[in-house]
Write a protein that holds these residues in place. Structure first.
Motif, PDB file in Angstrom:
ATOM      1  N   LEU A   1       0.797  -1.230   0.000  1.00 30.16           N
ATOM      2  CA  LEU A   1       0.000   0.000   0.000  1.00 30.16           C
ATOM      3  C   LEU A   1       0.827   1.276   0.000  1.00 30.16           C
ATOM      4  O   LEU A   1       0.602   2.169  -0.804  1.00 30.16           O
ATOM      5  N   LEU A   2       1.749   1.408   0.931  1.00 32.73           N
ATOM      6  CA  LEU A   2       2.460   2.674   1.141  1.00 32.73           C
ATOM      7  C   LEU A   2       3.956   2.486   0.943  1.00 32.73           C
ATOM      8  O   LEU A   2       4.758   2.674   1.847  1.00 32.73           O
ATOM      9  N   GLU A   3       4.327   2.123  -0.268  1.00 38.89           N
ATOM     10  CA  GLU A   3       5.735   1.856  -0.574  1.00 38.89           C
ATOM     11  C   GLU A   3       6.594   3.088  -0.308  1.00 38.89           C
ATOM     12  O   GLU A   3       6.267   4.201  -0.722  1.00 38.89           O
ATOM     13  N   GLY A   4       7.697   2.877   0.391  1.00 37.85           N
ATOM     14  CA  GLY A   4       8.615   3.967   0.688  1.00 37.85           C
ATOM     15  C   GLY A   4       8.355   4.674   1.999  1.00 37.85           C
ATOM     16  O   GLY A   4       9.171   5.486   2.440  1.00 37.85           O
ATOM     17  N   THR A   5       7.239   4.388   2.654  1.00 34.54           N
ATOM     18  CA  THR A   5       6.933   5.011   3.938  1.00 34.54           C
ATOM     19  C   THR A   5       7.837   4.428   5.014  1.00 34.54           C
ATOM     20  O   THR A   5       7.985   3.208   5.108  1.00 34.54           O
ATOM     21  N   PRO A   6       8.461   5.261   5.852  1.00 36.28           N
ATOM     22  CA  PRO A   6       9.331   4.739   6.915  1.00 36.28           C
ATOM     23  C   PRO A   6       8.553   3.863   7.891  1.00 36.28           C
ATOM     24  O   PRO A   6       7.425   4.186   8.264  1.00 36.28           O
ATOM     25  N   ARG A   7       9.159   2.767   8.301  1.00 36.84           N
ATOM     26  CA  ARG A   7       8.495   1.870   9.250  1.00 36.84           C
ATOM     27  C   ARG A   7       8.169   2.580  10.557  1.00 36.84           C
ATOM     28  O   ARG A   7       7.102   2.398  11.128  1.00 36.84           O
ATOM     29  N   TRP A   8       9.120   3.388  11.036  1.00 36.22           N
ATOM     30  CA  TRP A   8       8.926   4.021  12.335  1.00 36.22           C
ATOM     31  C   TRP A   8       7.723   4.951  12.328  1.00 36.22           C
ATOM     32  O   TRP A   8       6.977   5.028  13.311  1.00 36.22           O
ATOM     33  N   ALA A   9       7.499   5.629  11.220  1.00 33.10           N
ATOM     34  CA  ALA A   9       6.362   6.553  11.143  1.00 33.10           C
ATOM     35  C   ALA A   9       5.045   5.795  11.176  1.00 33.10           C
ATOM     36  O   ALA A   9       4.084   6.192  11.854  1.00 33.10           O
ATOM     37  N   MET A  10       4.992   4.688  10.452  1.00 31.54           N
ATOM     38  CA  MET A  10       3.777   3.889  10.408  1.00 31.54           C
ATOM     39  C   MET A  10       3.474   3.272  11.775  1.00 31.54           C
ATOM     40  O   MET A  10       2.331   3.271  12.246  1.00 31.54           O
ATOM     41  N   ILE A  11       4.508   2.773  12.423  1.00 28.86           N
ATOM     42  CA  ILE A  11       4.331   2.123  13.717  1.00 28.86           C
ATOM     43  C   ILE A  11       3.888   3.129  14.777  1.00 28.86           C
ATOM     44  O   ILE A  11       2.982   2.861  15.574  1.00 28.86           O
ATOM     45  N   ILE A  12       4.507   4.293  14.788  1.00 30.57           N
ATOM     46  CA  ILE A  12       4.153   5.303  15.788  1.00 30.57           C
ATOM     47  C   ILE A  12       2.707   5.768  15.620  1.00 30.57           C
ATOM     48  O   ILE A  12       1.961   5.907  16.595  1.00 30.57           O
ATOM     49  N   ALA A  13       2.292   6.009  14.383  1.00 29.72           N
ATOM     50  CA  ALA A  13       0.915   6.434  14.136  1.00 29.72           C
ATOM     51  C   ALA A  13      -0.078   5.372  14.618  1.00 29.72           C
ATOM     52  O   ALA A  13      -1.087   5.675  15.275  1.00 29.72           O
ATOM     53  N   PHE A  14       0.227   4.141  14.318  1.00 28.60           N
ATOM     54  CA  PHE A  14      -0.628   3.022  14.725  1.00 28.60           C
ATOM     55  C   PHE A  14      -0.704   2.930  16.243  1.00 28.60           C
ATOM     56  O   PHE A  14      -1.774   2.720  16.826  1.00 28.60           O
ATOM     57  N   MET A  15       0.431   3.100  16.911  1.00 28.67           N
ATOM     58  CA  MET A  15       0.487   2.987  18.370  1.00 28.67           C
ATOM     59  C   MET A  15      -0.341   4.070  19.059  1.00 28.67           C
ATOM     60  O   MET A  15      -1.059   3.803  20.025  1.00 28.67           O
ATOM     61  N   TRP A  16      -0.264   5.289  18.560  1.00 24.48           N
ATOM     62  CA  TRP A  16      -0.982   6.376  19.231  1.00 24.48           C
ATOM     63  C   TRP A  16      -2.485   6.262  19.045  1.00 24.48           C
ATOM     64  O   TRP A  16      -3.259   6.600  19.936  1.00 24.48           O
ATOM     65  N   VAL A  17      -2.910   5.777  17.895  1.00 24.90           N
ATOM     66  CA  VAL A  17      -4.340   5.529  17.709  1.00 24.90           C
ATOM     67  C   VAL A  17      -4.808   4.451  18.678  1.00 24.90           C
ATOM     68  O   VAL A  17      -5.877   4.562  19.299  1.00 24.90           O
ATOM     69  N   GLY A  18      -3.988   3.405  18.840  1.00 28.34           N
ATOM     70  CA  GLY A  18      -4.321   2.351  19.786  1.00 28.34           C
ATOM     71  C   GLY A  18      -4.354   2.859  21.216  1.00 28.34           C
ATOM     72  O   GLY A  18      -5.225   2.478  22.005  1.00 28.34           O
ATOM     73  N   PHE A  19      -3.413   3.728  21.550  1.00 33.10           N
ATOM     74  CA  PHE A  19      -3.370   4.272  22.911  1.00 33.10           C
ATOM     75  C   PHE A  19      -4.629   5.077  23.211  1.00 33.10           C
ATOM     76  O   PHE A  19      -5.170   5.020  24.327  1.00 33.10           O
ATOM     77  N   TYR A  20      -5.099   5.824  22.228  1.00 35.70           N
ATOM     78  CA  TYR A  20      -6.329   6.603  22.409  1.00 35.70           C
ATOM     79  C   TYR A  20      -7.496   5.695  22.796  1.00 35.70           C
ATOM     80  O   TYR A  20      -8.381   6.092  23.559  1.00 35.70           O
ATOM     81  N   LEU A  21      -7.481   4.468  22.276  1.00 33.38           N
ATOM     82  CA  LEU A  21      -8.555   3.531  22.600  1.00 33.38           C
ATOM     83  C   LEU A  21      -8.354   2.895  23.968  1.00 33.38           C
ATOM     84  O   LEU A  21      -9.299   2.824  24.762  1.00 33.38           O
ATOM     85  N   VAL A  22      -7.150   2.434  24.275  1.00 32.13           N
ATOM     86  CA  VAL A  22      -6.951   1.671  25.512  1.00 32.13           C
ATOM     87  C   VAL A  22      -7.150   2.518  26.763  1.00 32.13           C
ATOM     88  O   VAL A  22      -7.515   1.984  27.811  1.00 32.13           O
ATOM     89  N   ILE A  23      -6.944   3.822  26.689  1.00 28.90           N
ATOM     90  CA  ILE A  23      -7.177   4.637  27.878  1.00 28.90           C
ATOM     91  C   ILE A  23      -8.662   4.713  28.215  1.00 28.90           C
ATOM     92  O   ILE A  23      -9.032   5.103  29.323  1.00 28.90           O
TER      93      ILE A  23
END
Length: 363
Positions: free
Chosen positions: A116-138
């Protein structure tokens, strides 16, 4: 934010949590992992056997948890083993869930970069995913459960729609002969298929929140039974379309299958996007529940508030997710986590249940 032990779950909600936890990377990798071991079209039989083993382990876990009403594993482990040994076991379980969260995040990043997102840095994708998840778990277990209830029907509808579309390239001859080489190859594939049913261990914690804990056995059997149906369907349609040899040579055979489907004249052509949508949702649910459960372990073991541990675990999960150098190391880490899960949640509950019975059960 203190840990809320007053949240409650219906039997239906419990089933959805178990199902969503189990479904994840297995949809994409299970056919290849099983085909490498079995090397015959009988992969679907290995999946059924693996599912039955998971059901049996789930029933044992339920029986153990029912000995200690309104207590999660992190609480009654110390009742069974004592404070210090129980706390050590809790930290090991927390480590398992942290590793599981990390594997889910990295797998999500790898598939997105590839398709889907060729060339996107792994760290950016992972961080975005983590913060969305954190918004839910709180929001706690109730917020997580509501999301699972929303995702579950979408997953089922889209998955079986894709399965129906795959009939266009399906060849039943690829599934023959059944048991052509006997049960030996089927049994070789049981371990790899059993790993894909990791998730039933969540009942170590959910029984404490159920409104009717007496229905926990029903919940775990249905919660595992639904993924069995989906996994068997996935294996049949992938092997039927690509053959065993074709599946072994592919990293993501399920996505390859969907990409091969064509319906000329229809505006929408990238059908693999549909599969990736439901897979992303399932990866998200797995990440969220493992993150929450790991933080719960710290909070209940040390009798502290939950939120600081939710924050603390985020950089830990992030670092572990970036440790694998490539996809092969990611699969190796995933297999290692799965094997640890088999020991922790198949054999250990039997031992703990025996000790609990010897000590008189309810504490």
């Amino acid at each position: 934010m203190k840990f809320n032990n007053q949240e409650s779950l219906t039997t239906q909600q419990t089933v959805m949590i178990i199902t969503n936890f189990i479904l994840g990377i297995g949809i994409l990798t299970l056919p290849r992992a099983a085909a490498e071991k079995v090397k015959t079209p009988d992969i679907w039989l290995s999946i059924i056997i693996g599912g039955l083993i998971a059901m049996l382990a789930g029933v044992v876990i339920v029986k153990l948890s029912q000995q200690f009403p309104k207590k999660t594993f992190y609480e009654y482990s110390q009742d069974i083993l004592g404070k210090w040994l129980g706390c050590l076991l809790n930290l090991i379980v927390v480590g398992y869930f942290v590793a599981m969260s990390s594997v889910m995040l990295r797998a999500m990043a790898e598939v997105n970069i590839l398709f889907l997102l060729e060339g996107t840095p792994r760290w950016a994708m992972i961080i975005a995913f983590m913060w969305v998840g954190f918004y839910l778990v709180i929001g706690g277990l109730s917020a997580i459960t509501r999301l699972f209830q929303l995702i579950f029907p979408i997953t089922v509808i889209i998955f079986f729609m894709i399965a129906g579309m795959s009939l266009k390239v399906f060849d039943i001859n690829h599934l023959r002969p059944v048991l052509g080489l006997g049960l030996g190859p089927v049994l070789k594939g049981v371990q790899s298929t059993a790993l894909s049913f990791g998730g039933f261990e969540i009942m170590l914690f959910l029984v404490a929140f159920m409104r009717d804990p007496k229905k926990a056995n029903k919940a775990v059997l249905f919660g595992i039974g639904i993924p069995v149906i989906i996994y068997v369907t996935t294996a049949l349609m992938v092997i039927g379309a690509l053959s065993v040899d074709g599946v072994i040579s592919l990293t993501w055979p399920t996505i390859t299958l969907i990409k091969s489907i064509e319906f000329p004249g229809i505006f929408f052509e990238r059908y693999e996007s549909l599969l990736l949508v439901i897979w992303m949702m399932e990866i998200f649910t797995t990440f969220v529940i493992t993150h929450y459960t790991a933080a719960m372990g710290f909070a209940q073991s040390f009798k502290k508030e939950l939120r600081p541990f939710l924050y603390f675990l985020m950089p830990v999960i992030y670092i572990v997710a970036l440790l694998p150098v490539d996809i092969n190391e990611l699969f190796a880490l995933s297999n290692g986590v799965g094997n640890a899960g088999l020991v922790l949640f198949v054999f250990l509950p039997i031992v703990l249940l025996g000790i609990a019975k010897l000590r008189g059960g309810r504490t």
